[in-house]
Design a protein around this motif. Structure first.
Motif, PDB file in Angstrom:
ATOM      1  N   PRO A 247       3.992  -9.625 -16.713  1.00 15.41           N
ATOM      2  CA  PRO A 247       5.030  -8.574 -16.730  1.00 15.41           C
ATOM      3  C   PRO A 247       4.545  -7.249 -17.323  1.00 15.41           C
ATOM      4  CG  PRO A 247       5.816 -10.613 -17.760  1.00 15.41           C
ATOM      5  CD  PRO A 247       4.350 -10.759 -17.570  1.00 15.41           C
ATOM      6  N   LEU A 248       3.312  -7.231 -17.812  1.00 14.13           N
ATOM      7  CA  LEU A 248       2.763  -5.998 -18.385  1.00 14.13           C
ATOM      8  C   LEU A 248       1.856  -5.260 -17.394  1.00 14.13           C
ATOM      9  CD1 LEU A 248       1.732  -7.385 -21.898  1.00 14.13           C
ATOM     10  CD2 LEU A 248       3.913  -6.383 -21.205  1.00 14.13           C
ATOM     11  N   ILE A 249       1.601  -5.869 -16.252  1.00 10.99           N
ATOM     12  CA  ILE A 249       0.595  -5.316 -15.334  1.00 10.99           C
ATOM     13  C   ILE A 249       1.183  -4.330 -14.323  1.00 10.99           C
ATOM     14  CG2 ILE A 249      -0.908  -5.935 -13.385  1.00 10.99           C
ATOM     15  CD1 ILE A 249      -1.870  -8.323 -14.991  1.00 10.99           C
ATOM     16  N   ASP A 250       0.568  -3.143 -14.247  1.00 12.90           N
ATOM     17  CA  ASP A 250       0.780  -2.218 -13.134  1.00 12.90           C
ATOM     18  C   ASP A 250      -0.335  -2.519 -12.141  1.00 12.90           C
ATOM     19  OD1 ASP A 250       2.859  -1.062 -14.511  1.00 12.90           O
ATOM     20  OD2 ASP A 250       1.925   0.909 -14.751  1.00 12.90           O
ATOM     21  N   HIS A 251       0.034  -3.085 -11.017  1.00  9.33           N
ATOM     22  CA  HIS A 251      -0.926  -3.564 -10.007  1.00  9.33           C
ATOM     23  C   HIS A 251      -1.382  -2.357  -9.192  1.00  9.33           C
ATOM     24  CE1 HIS A 251      -2.920  -6.262  -7.402  1.00  9.33           C
ATOM     25  NE2 HIS A 251      -1.923  -6.626  -6.611  1.00  9.33           N
ATOM     26  N   ALA A 252      -2.617  -1.893  -9.480  1.00 12.52           N
ATOM     27  CA  ALA A 252      -3.064  -0.610  -8.943  1.00 12.52           C
ATOM     28  C   ALA A 252      -3.824  -0.753  -7.624  1.00 12.52           C
ATOM     29  CB  ALA A 252      -3.956   0.079  -9.971  1.00 12.52           C
ATOM     30  N   LEU A 253      -3.441   0.105  -6.682  1.00 13.14           N
ATOM     31  CA  LEU A 253      -4.201   0.262  -5.436  1.00 13.14           C
ATOM     32  C   LEU A 253      -4.475   1.756  -5.297  1.00 13.14           C
ATOM     33  CD1 LEU A 253      -5.386  -0.855  -2.780  1.00 13.14           C
ATOM     34  CD2 LEU A 253      -3.165  -0.406  -1.729  1.00 13.14           C
ATOM     35  N   LEU A 254      -5.585   2.182  -5.865  1.00 11.10           N
ATOM     36  CA  LEU A 254      -5.899   3.617  -5.904  1.00 11.10           C
ATOM     37  C   LEU A 254      -7.260   3.897  -5.258  1.00 11.10           C
ATOM     38  CD1 LEU A 254      -4.514   4.338  -9.478  1.00 11.10           C
ATOM     39  CD2 LEU A 254      -3.465   4.936  -7.284  1.00 11.10           C
ATOM     40  N   GLU A 255      -7.563   3.089  -4.253  1.00 12.81           N
ATOM     41  CA  GLU A 255      -8.776   3.368  -3.471  1.00 12.81           C
ATOM     42  C   GLU A 255      -8.429   4.438  -2.453  1.00 12.81           C
ATOM     43  OE1 GLU A 255      -9.987  -0.291  -1.642  1.00 12.81           O
ATOM     44  OE2 GLU A 255      -9.616  -1.381  -3.506  1.00 12.81           O
ATOM     45  N   PRO A 256      -9.330   5.423  -2.289  1.00 11.48           N
ATOM     46  CA  PRO A 256      -9.032   6.506  -1.345  1.00 11.48           C
ATOM     47  C   PRO A 256      -8.746   6.020   0.072  1.00 11.48           C
ATOM     48  CG  PRO A 256     -10.911   7.079  -2.709  1.00 11.48           C
ATOM     49  CD  PRO A 256     -10.589   5.653  -3.017  1.00 11.48           C
ATOM     50  N   ALA A 257      -9.381   4.912   0.479  1.00 11.68           N
ATOM     51  CA  ALA A 257      -9.228   4.449   1.862  1.00 11.68           C
ATOM     52  C   ALA A 257      -8.195   3.332   1.997  1.00 11.68           C
ATOM     53  CB  ALA A 257     -10.581   3.981   2.393  1.00 11.68           C
ATOM     54  N   ALA A 258      -7.280   3.235   1.047  1.00 10.71           N
ATOM     55  CA  ALA A 258      -6.263   2.175   1.107  1.00 10.71           C
ATOM     56  C   ALA A 258      -5.425   2.305   2.378  1.00 10.71           C
ATOM     57  CB  ALA A 258      -5.367   2.265  -0.124  1.00 10.71           C
ATOM     58  N   THR A 259      -5.186   1.170   3.005  1.00  6.23           N
ATOM     59  CA  THR A 259      -4.416   1.146   4.259  1.00  6.23           C
ATOM     60  C   THR A 259      -2.992   0.637   4.000  1.00  6.23           C
ATOM     61  OG1 THR A 259      -5.068  -1.127   4.655  1.00  6.23           O
ATOM     62  CG2 THR A 259      -6.498   0.609   5.579  1.00  6.23           C
ATOM     63  N   GLN A 260      -2.140   0.775   5.026  1.00  8.77           N
ATOM     64  CA  GLN A 260      -0.773   0.239   4.930  1.00  8.77           C
ATOM     65  C   GLN A 260      -0.798  -1.272   4.688  1.00  8.77           C
ATOM     66  OE1 GLN A 260       1.198   1.510   8.557  1.00  8.77           O
ATOM     67  NE2 GLN A 260       2.224   3.145   7.421  1.00  8.77           N
ATOM     68  N   GLU A 261      -1.762  -1.929   5.310  1.00  9.78           N
ATOM     69  CA  GLU A 261      -1.898  -3.380   5.138  1.00  9.78           C
ATOM     70  C   GLU A 261      -2.195  -3.711   3.675  1.00  9.78           C
ATOM     71  OE1 GLU A 261      -4.953  -4.942   7.636  1.00  9.78           O
ATOM     72  OE2 GLU A 261      -4.352  -7.016   7.280  1.00  9.78           O
ATOM     73  N   ALA A 262      -3.055  -2.905   3.059  1.00 13.17           N
ATOM     74  CA  ALA A 262      -3.401  -3.138   1.644  1.00 13.17           C
ATOM     75  C   ALA A 262      -2.191  -2.855   0.743  1.00 13.17           C
ATOM     76  CB  ALA A 262      -4.580  -2.262   1.249  1.00 13.17           C
ATOM     77  N   VAL A 263      -1.419  -1.845   1.090  1.00 10.43           N
ATOM     78  CA  VAL A 263      -0.207  -1.548   0.304  1.00 10.43           C
ATOM     79  C   VAL A 263       0.756  -2.740   0.393  1.00 10.43           C
ATOM     80  CG1 VAL A 263       1.814  -0.041   0.102  1.00 10.43           C
ATOM     81  CG2 VAL A 263      -0.439   0.952   0.605  1.00 10.43           C
ATOM     82  N   ALA A 264       0.923  -3.258   1.599  1.00  9.35           N
ATOM     83  CA  ALA A 264       1.809  -4.417   1.775  1.00  9.35           C
ATOM     84  C   ALA A 264       1.322  -5.597   0.940  1.00  9.35           C
ATOM     85  CB  ALA A 264       1.882  -4.792   3.254  1.00  9.35           C
ATOM     86  N   GLN A 265       0.016  -5.777   0.880  1.00 11.74           N
ATOM     87  CA  GLN A 265      -0.548  -6.899   0.114  1.00 11.74           C
ATOM     88  C   GLN A 265      -0.258  -6.746  -1.380  1.00 11.74           C
ATOM     89  OE1 GLN A 265      -1.900  -9.664   1.197  1.00 11.74           O
ATOM     90  NE2 GLN A 265      -2.648 -10.481  -0.755  1.00 11.74           N
ATOM     91  N   VAL A 266      -0.468  -5.537  -1.937  1.00 12.65           N
ATOM     92  CA  VAL A 266      -0.220  -5.391  -3.382  1.00 12.65           C
ATOM     93  C   VAL A 266       1.270  -5.527  -3.707  1.00 12.65           C
ATOM     94  CG1 VAL A 266      -2.311  -4.087  -3.948  1.00 12.65           C
ATOM     95  CG2 VAL A 266      -0.221  -2.840  -3.395  1.00 12.65           C
ATOM     96  N   CYS A 267       2.121  -5.093  -2.779  1.00 19.69           N
ATOM     97  CA  CYS A 267       3.569  -5.259  -3.021  1.00 19.69           C
ATOM     98  C   CYS A 267       3.932  -6.744  -3.019  1.00 19.69           C
ATOM     99  CB  CYS A 267       4.367  -4.500  -1.960  1.00 19.69           C
ATOM    100  SG  CYS A 267       4.261  -2.706  -2.138  1.00 19.69           S
ATOM    101  N   TYR A 268       3.379  -7.482  -2.075  1.00 15.16           N
ATOM    102  CA  TYR A 268       3.607  -8.928  -2.015  1.00 15.16           C
ATOM    103  C   TYR A 268       3.117  -9.598  -3.310  1.00 15.16           C
ATOM    104  CZ  TYR A 268       2.456 -13.762  -0.921  1.00 15.16           C
ATOM    105  OH  TYR A 268       2.321 -15.126  -0.986  1.00 15.16           O
ATOM    106  N   GLU A 269       1.906  -9.221  -3.725  1.00 12.95           N
ATOM    107  CA  GLU A 269       1.323  -9.828  -4.936  1.00 12.95           C
ATOM    108  C   GLU A 269       2.124  -9.454  -6.188  1.00 12.95           C
ATOM    109  OE1 GLU A 269      -3.329  -9.925  -3.392  1.00 12.95           O
ATOM    110  OE2 GLU A 269      -2.623  -8.249  -4.628  1.00 12.95           O
ATOM    111  N   ALA A 270       2.594  -8.221  -6.249  1.00  9.26           N
ATOM    112  CA  ALA A 270       3.357  -7.783  -7.431  1.00  9.26           C
ATOM    113  C   ALA A 270       4.602  -8.641  -7.604  1.00  9.26           C
ATOM    114  CB  ALA A 270       3.734  -6.311  -7.298  1.00  9.26           C
ATOM    115  N   GLU A 271       5.278  -8.946  -6.490  1.00  9.60           N
ATOM    116  CA  GLU A 271       6.470  -9.789  -6.594  1.00  9.60           C
ATOM    117  C   GLU A 271       6.078 -11.234  -6.912  1.00  9.60           C
ATOM    118  OE1 GLU A 271       8.880 -10.377  -3.145  1.00  9.60           O
ATOM    119  OE2 GLU A 271      10.620 -10.891  -4.380  1.00  9.60           O
ATOM    120  N   ARG A 272       5.073 -11.713  -6.228  1.00 10.38           N
ATOM    121  CA  ARG A 272       4.655 -13.118  -6.402  1.00 10.38           C
ATOM    122  C   ARG A 272       4.216 -13.411  -7.841  1.00 10.38           C
ATOM    123  NH1 ARG A 272      -0.707 -15.859  -4.595  1.00 10.38           N
ATOM    124  NH2 ARG A 272      -0.289 -17.924  -5.399  1.00 10.38           N
ATOM    125  N   PHE A 273       3.463 -12.485  -8.429  1.00 11.94           N
ATOM    126  CA  PHE A 273       2.930 -12.721  -9.779  1.00 11.94           C
ATOM    127  C   PHE A 273       3.863 -12.209 -10.883  1.00 11.94           C
ATOM    128  CE2 PHE A 273      -0.905 -13.034  -7.205  1.00 11.94           C
ATOM    129  CZ  PHE A 273      -1.558 -14.121  -7.768  1.00 11.94           C
TER     130      PHE A 273
END
Ligand SMILES: O=C[C@H](O)COP(=O)(O)O
Length: 224
Positions: free
Chosen positions: A12-38
């Motif tokens: 509950p303390l983690i900000d799950h960061a996706l700050l790679e310049p080439a991040a795709t919509q697919e990668a955004v969807a993955q981090v959102c899924y993981e943020a809820e799951r974890f």
């Protein structure tokens, strides 16, 4: 304040960061899924990805955090303000703002104060100021923290992750300068559960990392 590793629930303390310049919509969807799951606190994505993240996390627990003036902080106040306002319109509720480090080194704390205060007042959201601790002297850290606290920042964040990583000394220093009521976000280079725990024991109340799932899985491995 946690005192023992076994008391600490890291997720509950983690900000799950996706700050790679080439991040795709697919990668955004993955981090959102993981943020809820974890059960992470938030996802931290670029402004261009805020709307997608906000739609995916609508009515879910993780918050949508974005970065402003990232990664150098060296754009103008007007641009940062617009970037912050637009991000909030798109669904961001936490704003990690890179401060103008040149102003800190020049002692121009009034400009720094005005920039942060305008973003805080205009958006009304949680503002975390990124101090890039490894680029500042002790004296510069002190004046930067004073200006940002007075301007309304809710968290002091150690690093962007692009120029050095969070250390226990950084967290202790921010706690010393900011006091007990300010949030402290350790960020940059957090790679495993032990490191995360040590930063929390030092006083971090949020952890910005691109390795959230690995850190949680790391703990599972340690307990087996
Ligand atoms: O704010 C978050 C940081 O950019 C994450 O840094 P990291 O990629 O070293 O974990």
């Amino acid at each position: 304040m946690f005192t023992k590793p076994e008391e600490i629930d890291i997720a509950p303390l983690i900000d799950h960061a996706l700050l790679e310049p080439a991040a795709t919509q697919e990668a955004v969807a993955q981090v959102c899924y993981e943020a809820e799951r974890f059960g992470f606190a938030a996802v931290c994505v670029y402004p261009a990805h805020v709307r997608q993240a906000a739609e995916l996390l609508h009515n879910k627990a993780p918050k949508v955090c974005t970065v402003i003036g990232f990664p150098t902080g060296a754009t103008t106040s007007a641009v940062k303000l617009f970037e912050a306002q637009e991000a909030v319109e798109n669904g961001a509720v936490e704003l990690d703002v890179v401060i103008n480090l040149g102003w800190v080194k020049q002692g121009e704390t009034r400009k720094l104060h005005r920039e942060v205060a305008e973003i805080c007042e205009s958006t009304g959201q949680t503002v975390k100021v990124i101090l890039e601790m490894s680029l500042l002297t002790d004296a510069e850290q002190r004046i930067a923290v004073e200006a940002c606290l007075d301007a309304g920042a809710a968290f002091l964040k150690t690093h962007t992750g692009w120029m050095g990583g969070a250390s226990i000394a950084d967290v202790q220093r921010l706690k010393q300068l900011g006091g007990d009521s300010i949030g402290i976000k350790a960020s940059g280079g957090i790679r495993n559960w032990q490191q995360a725990v040590e930063l929390v024991l030092a006083g971090a109340t949020r952890l910005g990392t691109s390795r959230g799932p690995e850190i949680i899985r790391d703990r599972g491995i340690l307990e087996e």
